[in-house]
Design an enzyme around this catalytic site. Structure first.
Site, PDB file in Angstrom:
ATOM      1  N   CYS A 253       0.830  -1.210   0.000  1.00 19.17           N
ATOM      2  CA  CYS A 253       0.000   0.000   0.000  1.00 19.17           C
ATOM      3  C   CYS A 253       0.866   1.263   0.000  1.00 19.17           C
ATOM      4  O   CYS A 253       1.458   1.597  -1.014  1.00 19.17           O
ATOM      5  CB  CYS A 253      -0.979  -0.031   1.169  1.00 19.17           C
ATOM      6  SG  CYS A 253      -2.404   1.054   0.933  1.00 19.17           S
TER       7      CYS A 253
ATOM      8  N   HIS B 220      -3.975  -5.098   0.081  1.00 21.22           N
ATOM      9  CA  HIS B 220      -3.638  -5.725   1.354  1.00 21.22           C
ATOM     10  C   HIS B 220      -3.705  -7.248   1.271  1.00 21.22           C
ATOM     11  O   HIS B 220      -4.793  -7.829   1.367  1.00 21.22           O
ATOM     12  CB  HIS B 220      -4.571  -5.214   2.454  1.00 21.22           C
ATOM     13  CG  HIS B 220      -4.268  -3.821   2.885  1.00 21.22           C
ATOM     14  ND1 HIS B 220      -3.403  -3.540   3.921  1.00 21.22           N
ATOM     15  CD2 HIS B 220      -4.675  -2.623   2.396  1.00 21.22           C
ATOM     16  CE1 HIS B 220      -3.304  -2.225   4.074  1.00 21.22           C
ATOM     17  NE2 HIS B 220      -4.061  -1.651   3.158  1.00 21.22           N
TER      18      HIS B 220
ATOM     19  N   GLU C   9      -2.791  -9.361   3.457  1.00 16.62           N
ATOM     20  CA  GLU C   9      -3.074  -9.979   4.752  1.00 16.62           C
ATOM     21  C   GLU C   9      -4.562 -10.059   5.043  1.00 16.62           C
ATOM     22  O   GLU C   9      -4.997 -10.815   5.912  1.00 16.62           O
ATOM     23  CB  GLU C   9      -2.372  -9.193   5.861  1.00 16.62           C
ATOM     24  CG  GLU C   9      -3.109  -7.986   6.384  1.00 16.62           C
ATOM     25  CD  GLU C   9      -3.156  -6.803   5.407  1.00 16.62           C
ATOM     26  OE1 GLU C   9      -3.931  -5.866   5.646  1.00 16.62           O
ATOM     27  OE2 GLU C   9      -2.402  -6.827   4.409  1.00 16.62           O
TER      28      GLU C   9
END
Length: 428
Positions: A316, A400, A402
């Site tokens: 990001c 993202h 995760e």
């Protein structure tokens, strides 16, 4: 059909008795009583309503004024209004440091129904400026719930409003772009004053990272909890030392790295590259974070000094900082990407990932130097969503990995970072 009506008190109770399914000659009838209670008069002579009335305003810089009901904290706050298209995960959104300085408008109309539990937090506090929703759930239904959303925001001094037309505001943001707004529950402030506040405040060029980063280095040891872990078969068991720059890092990024066998030292955003190299890391992570990457030249400089010397991975904000450190340019998007349903194509294997995203800036791929490969593209608008250079030992994603909207489409990228570090060890 006969009705008997007795008025005992016009302000307290009215009794109505009726003979149903009968006539004057029939003995078969049913009697019922309806009691209509009204509220007592308040001190100013007005009847008190048994429901909450509009007590807040959202004033946008385009001059529009939106009446709403407040929850959470009260007062006056200014921020950039962005919309998030996620259907779930409002607690992860509330605790994502990348939302610093912004009002998050949820397009999903029903928010608060699962309450709040402290296991889903992505940081130690809420950094967003406020929450804008259509409907606030009046009850919670989740076995993990520890607190209501209203109480949670009130304790953290975060303003929220509901019973506002979020669909109309979203359409306005899509047409005009992100807008600065002011939330207020203070009757002493006029609409004109709030409008002036929105038109004199700006988020562009402001260093928001320094306010969300840690102040000193610390070790991160927590892995993904066993109840939530996945994809652990065949995972590399070798330990790699990773330095993670905290530009507003989310806890789940650290958990996933630890689950892949990384020993992690988290350092502040201003940590010198020279100090990082003294730690002899196997790799360096540049995390997510809020705001404009051009407003943090010190971070760009640190990234530039580390490129080519150690394997690096940007997520990001880290992706945008890598783009600038390579000599590329970043630009502010019209309304950004915020939500858990953004399709991204991996250009290396042709697969499409459903990704979670939260950013208002993007890297201009035309400005990147030779030798830097665009690896991922956002399928909604064609923007750059990933970079790599084998020669410079770097990789990055704009979204993202995760998060779990796919649910685990993007998680293997952590394994790719492990392989990058492993190759460096072999050739060193």
């Amino acid at each position: 059909m006969d009705f008997a009506i007795t008025s005992q008190n016009p302000l307290s109770t009215t009794t109505i008795t009726s003979a149903l399914f009968s006539n004057k000659k029939s003995a078969n009838f049913r009697v019922f009583t309806v009691r209509c209670s009204s509220k007592t008069l308040s001190s100013d002579g007005l009847v008190e309503r048994p429901w909450k009335v509009a007590d807040a305003r959202l004033v946008l810089e385009d001059g529009s004024i939106w009446k709403a009901k407040s929850f959470g904290a009260s007062g006056t706050q200014v921020g950039e209004v962005v919309f998030n298209t996620s259907l779930t995960g409002y607690q992860e959104i509330l605790t994502d440091p990348s939302y610093a300085g912004q009002f998050v408008l949820m397009t999903n109309p029903h928010i608060g129904n699962t309450g709040v539990n402290f296991g889903d937090e992505e940081s130690m506090q809420c950094f967003l400026a406020g929450l804008v929703i259509r409907s606030l759930s009046i009850s919670t239904s989740n076995w993990r719930c520890k607190e209501t959303l209203d109480d949670y925001l009130a304790k953290r001094n975060i303003m929220g409003i509901y019973d506002v037309d979020t669909r109309a505001i979203t359409r306005r943001l899509r047409q005009d772009g992100s807008l600065i707004g002011v939330l207020s529950t203070e009757n002493s402030k006029s609409d004109e004053e709030l409008l002036e506040m929105s038109r004199t405040w700006d988020i562009v060029g402001v260093d928001l990272i320094s306010g969300v980063s840690c102040k000193s280095p610390y070790e991160w040891v927590d892995r993904t909890a066993s109840d939530w872990d996945f994809n652990d078969n065949g995972r590399n068991k070798e330990t790699f030392n990773v330095v993670a720059y905290d530009f507003g890092i989310k806890h789940n990024i650290l958990r996933r790295l630890a689950s892949y066998g990384c020993k992690i030292t988290v350092v502040p955003s201003t940590w010198p590259a020279s100090e990082t190299l003294k730690m002899k890391p196997d790799g360096v992570l540049f995390s997510n974070g809020p705001g404009d990457p051009s407003a943090v030249p010190y971070a760009v400089e640190a990234v530039k000094e580390l490129i080519g010397k150690v394997p690096v991975f940007g997520i990001c904000m880290g992706h945008q900082l890598l783009g600038q450190a390579l000599g590329g340019k970043t630009f502010k998007m019209k309304f950004g990407h915020h939500g858990g349903n953004h399709p991204v194509r991996n250009l290396r294997n042709g697969c499409v990932e459903i990704s979670a995203q939260n950013h208002n800036y993007a890297v201009d791929p035309e400005s990147l130097p030779e030798g830097v490969e665009v690896t991922h593209v956002n399928l909604n608008d064609g923007s750059c969503a990933g970079l790599a250079s084998f020669k410079m030992k770097l990789m990055s994603l704009q979204y993202h990995p995760e998060a779990s909207p796919g649910p685990h489409d993007s998680d293997p990228v952590f394994g790719e970072f492990i392989q990058l570090m492993k190759q460096e060890k072999v050739t060193a």
